[in-house]
Scaffold this motif. Structure first.
Motif, PDB file in Angstrom:
ATOM      1  N   PHE A  95      15.882  22.342  68.953  1.00  0.00           N
ATOM      2  CA  PHE A  95      15.434  23.146  67.817  1.00  0.00           C
ATOM      3  C   PHE A  95      13.955  23.516  67.955  1.00  0.00           C
ATOM      4  CE2 PHE A  95      13.304  23.137  63.648  1.00  0.00           C
ATOM      5  CZ  PHE A  95      13.886  24.267  63.102  1.00  0.00           C
ATOM      6  N   ILE A  96      13.132  22.570  68.381  1.00  0.00           N
ATOM      7  CA  ILE A  96      11.693  22.846  68.550  1.00  0.00           C
ATOM      8  C   ILE A  96      11.490  23.929  69.609  1.00  0.00           C
ATOM      9  CG2 ILE A  96       9.456  21.888  69.249  1.00  0.00           C
ATOM     10  CD1 ILE A  96      10.423  20.871  66.513  1.00  0.00           C
ATOM     11  N   TYR A  97      12.122  23.757  70.771  1.00  0.00           N
ATOM     12  CA  TYR A  97      12.024  24.777  71.819  1.00  0.00           C
ATOM     13  C   TYR A  97      12.568  26.115  71.313  1.00  0.00           C
ATOM     14  CZ  TYR A  97      10.891  21.489  75.644  1.00  0.00           C
ATOM     15  OH  TYR A  97      10.280  20.584  76.475  1.00  0.00           O
ATOM     16  N   THR A  98      13.693  26.080  70.604  1.00  0.00           N
ATOM     17  CA  THR A  98      14.311  27.292  70.075  1.00  0.00           C
ATOM     18  C   THR A  98      13.373  28.019  69.124  1.00  0.00           C
ATOM     19  OG1 THR A  98      16.549  26.409  70.302  1.00  0.00           O
ATOM     20  CG2 THR A  98      16.239  28.154  68.677  1.00  0.00           C
ATOM     21  N   ALA A  99      12.726  27.281  68.235  1.00  0.00           N
ATOM     22  CA  ALA A  99      11.801  27.897  67.283  1.00  0.00           C
ATOM     23  C   ALA A  99      10.631  28.557  68.013  1.00  0.00           C
ATOM     24  CB  ALA A  99      11.298  26.855  66.284  1.00  0.00           C
ATOM     25  N   LEU A 100      10.104  27.885  69.015  1.00  0.00           N
ATOM     26  CA  LEU A 100       8.994  28.452  69.776  1.00  0.00           C
ATOM     27  C   LEU A 100       9.418  29.713  70.527  1.00  0.00           C
ATOM     28  CD1 LEU A 100       7.431  25.151  71.180  1.00  0.00           C
ATOM     29  CD2 LEU A 100       6.486  26.631  69.379  1.00  0.00           C
ATOM     30  N   ILE A 101      10.552  29.643  71.193  1.00  0.00           N
ATOM     31  CA  ILE A 101      11.056  30.793  71.948  1.00  0.00           C
ATOM     32  C   ILE A 101      11.430  31.924  70.994  1.00  0.00           C
ATOM     33  CG2 ILE A 101      12.975  31.585  73.404  1.00  0.00           C
ATOM     34  CD1 ILE A 101      12.816  28.729  74.720  1.00  0.00           C
ATOM     35  N   GLY A 102      12.074  31.594  69.891  1.00  0.00           N
ATOM     36  CA  GLY A 102      12.435  32.606  68.902  1.00  0.00           C
ATOM     37  C   GLY A 102      11.207  33.299  68.336  1.00  0.00           C
ATOM     38  N   GLY A 103      10.137  32.540  68.109  1.00  0.00           N
ATOM     39  CA  GLY A 103       8.893  33.128  67.620  1.00  0.00           C
ATOM     40  C   GLY A 103       8.289  34.098  68.614  1.00  0.00           C
ATOM     41  N   VAL A 104       8.306  33.720  69.884  1.00  0.00           N
ATOM     42  CA  VAL A 104       7.770  34.610  70.927  1.00  0.00           C
ATOM     43  C   VAL A 104       8.611  35.885  71.013  1.00  0.00           C
ATOM     44  CG1 VAL A 104       7.440  34.849  73.431  1.00  0.00           C
ATOM     45  CG2 VAL A 104       6.683  32.777  72.263  1.00  0.00           C
ATOM     46  N   ILE A 105       9.937  35.741  70.985  1.00  0.00           N
ATOM     47  CA  ILE A 105      10.814  36.916  71.030  1.00  0.00           C
ATOM     48  C   ILE A 105      10.543  37.821  69.828  1.00  0.00           C
ATOM     49  CG2 ILE A 105      13.213  37.711  70.874  1.00  0.00           C
ATOM     50  CD1 ILE A 105      14.000  35.170  72.462  1.00  0.00           C
ATOM     51  N   ALA A 106      10.422  37.221  68.640  1.00  0.00           N
ATOM     52  CA  ALA A 106      10.164  38.008  67.432  1.00  0.00           C
ATOM     53  C   ALA A 106       8.837  38.761  67.538  1.00  0.00           C
ATOM     54  CB  ALA A 106      10.178  37.108  66.206  1.00  0.00           C
ATOM     55  N   LEU A 107       7.780  38.089  68.008  1.00  0.00           N
ATOM     56  CA  LEU A 107       6.488  38.761  68.168  1.00  0.00           C
ATOM     57  C   LEU A 107       6.574  39.915  69.159  1.00  0.00           C
ATOM     58  CD1 LEU A 107       3.921  35.821  68.180  1.00  0.00           C
ATOM     59  CD2 LEU A 107       4.142  37.650  66.483  1.00  0.00           C
ATOM     60  N   LEU A 108       7.257  39.694  70.270  1.00  0.00           N
ATOM     61  CA  LEU A 108       7.403  40.762  71.257  1.00  0.00           C
ATOM     62  C   LEU A 108       8.151  41.958  70.667  1.00  0.00           C
ATOM     63  CD1 LEU A 108       8.205  38.676  74.465  1.00  0.00           C
ATOM     64  CD2 LEU A 108       6.067  39.865  73.908  1.00  0.00           C
ATOM     65  N   LEU A 109       9.193  41.692  69.885  1.00  0.00           N
ATOM     66  CA  LEU A 109       9.940  42.787  69.262  1.00  0.00           C
ATOM     67  C   LEU A 109       9.105  43.520  68.217  1.00  0.00           C
ATOM     68  CD1 LEU A 109      13.483  41.197  68.854  1.00  0.00           C
ATOM     69  CD2 LEU A 109      12.822  43.064  70.372  1.00  0.00           C
ATOM     70  N   ILE A 110       8.310  42.783  67.456  1.00  0.00           N
ATOM     71  CA  ILE A 110       7.432  43.416  66.468  1.00  0.00           C
ATOM     72  C   ILE A 110       6.411  44.301  67.167  1.00  0.00           C
ATOM     73  CG2 ILE A 110       5.585  42.984  64.795  1.00  0.00           C
ATOM     74  CD1 ILE A 110       7.215  40.475  63.946  1.00  0.00           C
TER      75      ILE A 110
END
Length: 171
Positions: A95-110
């Motif tokens: 979950f911790i890794y997922t949250a970090l990776i998900g945050g990076v993906i979200a920032l890149l998409l934004i």
């Protein structure tokens, strides 16, 4: 054995989530039962507790975002399946890794969708409003425009986060 099952399940979920934006019950539910049964056979009641705790931790970590409309039920069930198969500490680190990776993906998409400069301007505008007008935050809420929202299949982040845990372990 459970690692092989996990990797197969992760790649199936990755494929279906990218292709159809769905994580299928036909994959997650049998994985949950397989994890429970496997750990019961191997360790009896201790295995049941291990797998059950993992299931509950995986479920608990994503149930609030699901209830708030931030993700689909398939994402929650996938995390619960990971917990049932691999246990509570593994699913927590995933979950911790997922949250970090998900945050990076979200920032890149934004940044890709709205542009870097507009994103930075929006951030500082919102920060200024928060600092100077904090007592009046309720009146600043703007209705969500579905056309301006950005979404992505969160199963991708779950798969990458879980594979990161398999490769690097916990912290």
């Amino acid at each position: 054995m459970e690692k092989v099952i996990l990797v197969v399940v992760l790649f199936i979920c990755l494929f279906t989530d990218i292709k159809s934006r769905k994580i299928l019950n036909i994959v997650t539910l049998p994985t949950i039962f397989t994890g429970l049964i496997y750990h019961i056979i191997i360790n009896g009641n201790k295995g049941l507790l291990f797998s059950g705790k993992g299931f509950l931790v995986g479920l608990g970590l994503l149930i609030i975002p699901y209830l708030l409309g931030g993700m689909g039920a398939g994402d929650v069930k996938l995390m619960a399946a990971i917990g049932a198969l691999m246990g509570p500490s593994f699913v927590f680190y995933s979950f911790i890794y997922t949250a970090l990776i998900g945050g990076v993906i979200a920032l890149l998409l934004i940044f890709k969708t709205r542009g870097f400069i507009n994103t930075i301007k929006s951030f500082f505008f919102n920060l200024t409003n928060l600092v100077f007008f904090r007592s009046n935050l309720g009146s600043m809420i703007i209705p969500k425009d579905k056309k301006s929202s950005i979404s992505f299949p969160y199963g991708v982040a779950i798969v990458l986060g879980t594979l990161s845990t398999l490769i690097w372990g916990g912290f």
